[in-house]
Design an enzyme around this catalytic site. Structure first.
Site, PDB file in Angstrom:
ATOM      1  N   TYR A 199       0.850  -1.193   0.000  1.00 55.68           N
ATOM      2  CA  TYR A 199       0.000   0.000   0.000  1.00 55.68           C
ATOM      3  C   TYR A 199       0.887   1.245   0.000  1.00 55.68           C
ATOM      4  O   TYR A 199       2.078   1.179   0.277  1.00 55.68           O
ATOM      5  CB  TYR A 199      -0.975   0.014   1.192  1.00 55.68           C
ATOM      6  CG  TYR A 199      -0.336   0.318   2.520  1.00 55.68           C
ATOM      7  CD1 TYR A 199      -0.241   1.627   2.989  1.00 55.68           C
ATOM      8  CD2 TYR A 199       0.176  -0.691   3.312  1.00 55.68           C
ATOM      9  CE1 TYR A 199       0.352   1.913   4.198  1.00 55.68           C
ATOM     10  CE2 TYR A 199       0.757  -0.415   4.526  1.00 55.68           C
ATOM     11  CZ  TYR A 199       0.849   0.887   4.965  1.00 55.68           C
ATOM     12  OH  TYR A 199       1.440   1.164   6.169  1.00 55.68           O
ATOM     13  N   CYS A 200       0.273   2.376  -0.355  1.00 62.33           N
ATOM     14  CA  CYS A 200       0.972   3.668  -0.355  1.00 62.33           C
ATOM     15  C   CYS A 200      -0.032   4.755   0.029  1.00 62.33           C
ATOM     16  O   CYS A 200      -0.941   4.505   0.818  1.00 62.33           O
ATOM     17  CB  CYS A 200       1.634   3.931  -1.701  1.00 62.33           C
ATOM     18  SG  CYS A 200       0.496   4.066  -3.093  1.00 62.33           S
ATOM     19  N   ARG A 201       0.109   5.940  -0.509  1.00 57.73           N
ATOM     20  CA  ARG A 201      -0.819   7.030  -0.189  1.00 57.73           C
ATOM     21  C   ARG A 201      -2.061   6.987  -1.067  1.00 57.73           C
ATOM     22  O   ARG A 201      -3.172   7.166  -0.603  1.00 57.73           O
ATOM     23  CB  ARG A 201      -0.134   8.392  -0.306  1.00 57.73           C
ATOM     24  CG  ARG A 201      -1.039   9.560   0.121  1.00 57.73           C
ATOM     25  CD  ARG A 201      -0.373  10.908  -0.032  1.00 57.73           C
ATOM     26  NE  ARG A 201       0.091  11.166  -1.378  1.00 57.73           N
ATOM     27  CZ  ARG A 201      -0.653  11.603  -2.376  1.00 57.73           C
ATOM     28  NH1 ARG A 201      -1.936  11.827  -2.198  1.00 57.73           N
ATOM     29  NH2 ARG A 201      -0.133  11.816  -3.556  1.00 57.73           N
TER      30      ARG A 201
END
Length: 83
Positions: free
Chosen positions: A44-46
């Protein structure tokens, strides 16, 4: 579970069980953390953009069980807790 954001973003808030490997370093650092190419990896990231890039990089080097969860917000809505 791997948070592919920057170390600064990770320090501000991250999923409790996640480790931080920035997306642009994942291909060179993943083997030290996940040597088995059949291990399930959750990214996951932003926003989901960097996790998509990381997913492609991991697939190119032979990792097969990758799940891109998108953003930190998506993770939180999915019931994961932050640290």
């Amino acid at each position: 579970m791997i948070d592919v954001r920057t170390p600064d973003e990770y320090q501000q808030e991250h999923v409790r069980s996640a480790i931080n490997i920035p997306y642009d370093e994942i291909a060179s650092r993943i083997a030290a953390v996940v040597p088995d190419h059949d291990t399930r990896i959750v990214l996951y990231c932003r926003s989901g953009r960097r996790s998509s890039i990381a997913e492609q990089a991991l697939r190119q080097i032979g990792y097969r069980q990758i799940e891109n969860k998108g953003s930190l917000g998506d993770m939180l809505r999915g019931g994961y807790q932050t640290h």
